[in-house]
Every structure is written in structure tokens, then in C-alpha cells.
Design an enzyme around this catalytic site. Structure first.
Site, PDB file in Angstrom:
ATOM      1  CG  ASP A 137     -46.171  33.654 -15.834  1.00 47.58           C
ATOM      2  OD1 ASP A 137     -46.498  34.791 -15.448  1.00 47.58           O
ATOM      3  OD2 ASP A 137     -45.776  33.422 -16.990  1.00 47.58           O
ATOM      4  CG  HIS A 160     -42.487  36.614 -14.151  1.00 51.43           C
ATOM      5  ND1 HIS A 160     -43.008  37.281 -13.066  1.00 51.43           N
ATOM      6  CD2 HIS A 160     -43.527  36.401 -14.987  1.00 51.43           C
ATOM      7  CE1 HIS A 160     -44.306  37.456 -13.238  1.00 51.43           C
ATOM      8  NE2 HIS A 160     -44.653  36.926 -14.402  1.00 51.43           N
ATOM      9  CG  ASP A 161     -44.295  39.179 -17.043  1.00 54.22           C
ATOM     10  OD1 ASP A 161     -43.761  38.676 -18.043  1.00 54.22           O
ATOM     11  OD2 ASP A 161     -45.396  38.797 -16.598  1.00 54.22           O
ATOM     12  CG  HIS A 198     -48.169  41.682 -18.704  1.00 56.04           C
ATOM     13  ND1 HIS A 198     -49.108  41.630 -19.701  1.00 56.04           N
ATOM     14  CD2 HIS A 198     -47.832  40.394 -18.457  1.00 56.04           C
ATOM     15  CE1 HIS A 198     -49.327  40.375 -20.064  1.00 56.04           C
ATOM     16  NE2 HIS A 198     -48.562  39.599 -19.308  1.00 56.04           N
ATOM     17  CG  HIS A 256     -48.521  39.689 -13.223  1.00 58.88           C
ATOM     18  ND1 HIS A 256     -49.218  38.505 -13.078  1.00 58.88           N
ATOM     19  CD2 HIS A 256     -47.449  39.390 -14.015  1.00 58.88           C
ATOM     20  CE1 HIS A 256     -48.612  37.538 -13.747  1.00 58.88           C
ATOM     21  NE2 HIS A 256     -47.535  38.046 -14.314  1.00 58.88           N
TER      22      HIS A 256
END
Length: 472
Positions: free
Chosen positions: A346, A236-237, A196, A200
Site C-alpha cells: 500500500d 483496498h481503496d 486514489h 493505484h
């Protein structure tokens, strides 16, 4: 922010509650969580100094539980010791990023009509430039691109796509603000995390670009939809700690309390992104209503990546396809398709060519197993898929592909029956067969392992837990 050298006082952008941070302003730039008493909403506030946050409403975001692990900084969770006298690569990348920011500022000062491509002449060169010409290819090697850009793949790729779609000009975005926003986003990923991290995020952004170019989406999505899709993929992360939601809950982490044990990581990613948008004033030139709409819809997209809600989204998607009632002329239907596209991006790693997919599988499993080792050390219940003694990369991947990836991409192929969809399903089948070949006893023991994988996806866990190998 006050100019005081000993303390900084920041007012929440919502206008409720002061957040006081006592620390020298010379400290490293850090983030903090502000708590809004009026609507019980958490917001990511950027400030200088160490994080020592107390709210006047009595909420203490950093209140620790009794567990000793809570005193550990998540940013050091997966860090490796630097050799004596060496300069950390991350510091070098930050320096390069800052130099690029200064270059952009100098070039733009007094030259408001400069073509954005001119700024990138020194960055987009050689092999990296050639790769960006094929950014829409499903075989795009994000690992190679990250090396060619000196660890700045997320910044370069996202900026390139924003410009390629004409979004910088269309929304009259300040290119210096765009660059600064993307640099801060990249820095706020924990690149010590095996999986993560910013690479990524860049990979998901590239996959999102591939989906945005699919005929059904390309013919119906608005520029606003595309802007939201790219920003959601890139953020998104954001600030992912490298552990999953159940870990945060059982160790009484303040984020779990803040978001009431519900979509903890996804809420934090969203609020972190909002904080950076506000810090950089990226959309400050837009009407306030439009800026707030971007923030809300960005949250809706990021929250859709919560793997614990996978079955809900998949059921809705399947129903729409069965009834053939998806109308992409309606904004709500377009937004739902964007959510599904982001969900696919994702967890698309099992659908990549084997050479890429295998690397991602190894990285995410390393992250899972590291969490399991921490849980063993502190005598906590070991999270599903995180026990290196009971799981292998192959068993984790086979279960994840069977129960999570295949159902999602089968429905996506029904929606968008294109060459890309068939290519992804083809890679998925070959990759699953490759993992099966590495696990000879899988035929006799896979049912138990896969059932554990299936149970993991149904728990209120982060994407990282239930993926079994592919992501958060």
C-alpha cells in the site's frame, strides 16, 4: 428488486431492514449504504437509481450536516471539465469493458471447459502481453501498462494473476463472474482522483504479487491465502472519495457517523468490496460458511491498511521478529504476514525506481493540496500536509519516508532478507536523497515539517493524510 419504474426496494442481505430507493431505473447505476439494526453493521448495497436511502430503523445515511460542502458529489471532486462535444474517456472505457463482457459470455455459453486464456486473446496482445510476462518485476511500469490497456490495468492485471496462480480453476470460479466483478471494482474507483484511483489499486496488486513470490511466503501460503491477498489488494481503496478521514469527520459526513469515526474509509472500502462480491455472486457456489469467511478475512486485511494503526502493527511485527516466533504453518501467523505484506504494498511507492516513485509523489500531493484548498474555501481547519503554502512535495515526502516507510520496510527486510527487500531499501535511500536535493533548506526546517508528518500518522486519519505523499 421490484420492476417498478419509479422506485426500487431492496432487502438487506443480512435480512434486516428495507432500503427504499426512489429514482427512475434508467438512472446511472449507483451504490448505497444499508444499515443493519441487529448488529449495527453497514453493508454496501448495489442498486439502480440515484441514492436516496432511508432505513426503517430510523437511520438516515445521507442526513446532511450544516456545512455547505456536504452537498457535493465526491465523484466530481477532482473532475476536470470535458471539452464541448467530446465523449468522456471513462464512458468509452465502460463501453469497451461491456463489449469484452459480452464477448466472454458468448464464448463461454455452451463451452464450460474453455481455457480462460482463450478469452483474453483479443485483450492480451502486443506490448501489454509482453509486459504481463514480466509482471513480477519490481520495475513494472503500471502507468505504461494502464495506457496500453486503455485504462483497464486493474481488470487485466488482476485477472491475469488469478489465472496465473491457478485460482480460477482451483476455486471453480465462473470466468464471466470474475470479469464482471473486476470491471465493477475498477469502475467504482474514482479515476478523477489524482492518486486514489484504479491505477493505484493495480499498482498495489502488482506489488502484492511480488511479495507473494518471496521465498518465505511462496513456500507457506495456501491458495486461499493468495486469493485473499490479491482480492484485498485490488479492493483496498474501493470507492475512495479523494479526501481523508478527518475531513469526513469534521464535515459530518454520513460515512463518519456510520462507522463511528473509526477506520471510516477502510470500513467503507471493505463493505464496498463485500457488496460487489454479493452482487456478482462470485462465491455463491461455495458453502455459505466459506463465503462468509472470505468476507471476514478480506475485511481484516483491508482494515490493516489504516495508517492510524501503523504503530500497533509494526510493534507486533517487531516483537515477532525479535522473539523469532513467527510460524507460517499457523493460519493466524500467515494472515498476519499477509496484513503486513498488504501494508507494504500500500505504501511502497517510495521504494520504487525514481521515475515511478516521483510520479506517485506528485499525484498524491496534488490530491492532498486540493483537499487543503477546499478546506480553505470553506474556512475549515486545514489538515496536516494539505496546505500548499506551508508544504512542498519534497518536505512531505521526506517526512513520510522517515517516519512511516523506513521503519516498516526495515522490519520487512528482517523478515524477508532477499534481493527484493534490499532493492526496495536501496531505492528508498536514493529517492529520499533526491527529494532532499530538491529542498535545499530541508536541513534547517525539516524537523518541524517531519514532526508534523509524524503527528499526522498518529491521528485517526486515513492513509492518504498520514502518508504525506504516497497514499491512503
Amino acid at each position: 428488486m421490484s420492476g417498478c419504474a419509479d422506485a426500487a426496494r431492496v432487502l438487506s442481505p443480512y435480512g434486516h431492514g428495507w432500503v427504499v430507493c426512489h429514482a427512475p431505473l434508467s438512472s446511472l447505476r449507483r451504490g448505497a449504504i444499508s444499515y443493519d439494526s441487529s448488529d449495527q453493521t453497514a453493508l454496501y448495497i448495489r442498486m439502480l437509481g440515484d441514492v436516496r436511502v432511508r432505513s426503517q430503523v430510523g437511520f438516515e445515511p445521507e442526513r446532511r450536516g450544516s456545512h455547505p460542502y456536504l452537498g457535493v458529489d465526491f465523484r466530481t471532486l477532482h473532475s476536470r471539465a470535458e471539452s464541448a462535444g467530446s465523449i468522456p474517456a471513462r464512458r468509452i472505457r465502460r463501453l469497451f469493458s461491456f463489449q469484452r463482457h459480452l464477448l466472454s459470455s458468448r464464448l463461454l455459453r455452451g463451452a464450460p471447459h474453455l481455457n480462460p486464456l482463450h478469452i483474453l486473446d483479443e485483450d492480451y496482445c502486443g506490448q501489454a502481453k509482453c509486459m504481463l510476462e514480466k509482471v513480477g518485476s519490481w520495475n513494472f511500469d503500471i502507468f505504461l501498462f494502464d495506457r496500453l490497456t486503455n485504462g483497464n490495468s486493474l481488470v487485466f492485471l488482476t485477472f491475469h494473476l488469478l489465472n496465473q496462480y491457478g485460482l480460477i480453476e482451483l476455486f471453480q470460479l465462473d470466468m464471466v463472474k470474475v470479469r464482471r466483478f473486476l470491471v465493477l471494482v475498477q469502475e467504482d474507483y474514482h479515476n478523477q482522483n489524482p492518486y486514489h484511483n484504479a491505477v493505484h489499486a493495480a499498482d498495489v496488486t502488482q506489488a502484492m504479487h511480488c511479495y507473494l513470490r518471496e521465498p518465505k511466503l511462496a513456500q507457506s501460503l495456501t491458495s486461499f491465502d493468495i486469493l485473499l491477498g490479491l482480492l484485498a489488494a485490488a479492493t483496498h481503496d474501493l470507492d475512495h472519495p479523494g479526501v481523508n478521514q478527518p475531513f469526513l469527520i469534521k464535515t459530518n459526513h454520513y460515512l463518519a457517523a456510520l462507522y463511528r469515526n473509526t477506520s471510516v474509509l477502510e470500513n467503507h472500502h471493505w463493505r464496498s468490496a463485500v457488496g460487489l462480491l454479493r452482487e456478482t455472486d462470485l462465491f455463491s457456489h461455495l458453502p455459505a460458511e466459506d463465503s462468509l469467511s472470505i468476507e471476514r478475512q478480506l475485511g481484516s486485511l483491508i482494515l490493516a491498511t489504516d495508517i492510524s494503526r501503523q504503530n500497533d502493527y509494526l510493534s507486533r511485527f517487531r516483537t515477532h521478529l525479535d522473539e523469532n516466533d513467527l510460524c507460517l504453518g499457523h493460519s493466524t501467523h500467515r494472515h498476519f504476514v499477509l496484513q503486513m505484506a498488504l501494508k507494504c504494498a500500500d505504501i511502497c511507492n517510495p521504494c520504487r525506481p525514481w521515475e515511478l516513485s516521483k510520479q506517485w509523489s506528485e499525484k498524491v500531493t496534488e490530491e492532498f493540496f486540493h483537499q487543503g484548498d477546499i478546506e480553505k474555501k470553506h474556512k475549515l481547519e486545514i489538515s496536516p500536509l494539505c496546505d500548499s503554502e506551508a508544504n512542498t512535495i519534497a518536505s512531505v515526502q521526506i517526512g513520510f519516508m522517515t517516519y512511516v516507510v523506513e521503519p516498516l520496510f526495515a522490519e520487512w527486510a528482517r523478515f524477508s532478507d532477499t534481493r527484493l527487500s534490499q532493492t526496495m531499501l536501496g531505492h528508498l535511500g536514493l529517492n529520499k536523497a533526491s527529494w532532499s536535493a530538491m529542498e535545499p533548506e530541508v536541513s534547517g526546517s525539516s524537523e518541524e515539517g517531519e514532526s508534523e508528518s509524524a503527528r499526522a500518522t498518529e491521528e485517526p486519519s486515513s492513509r492518504a493524510l498520514s502518508q504525506g505523499s504516497q497514499e491512503s
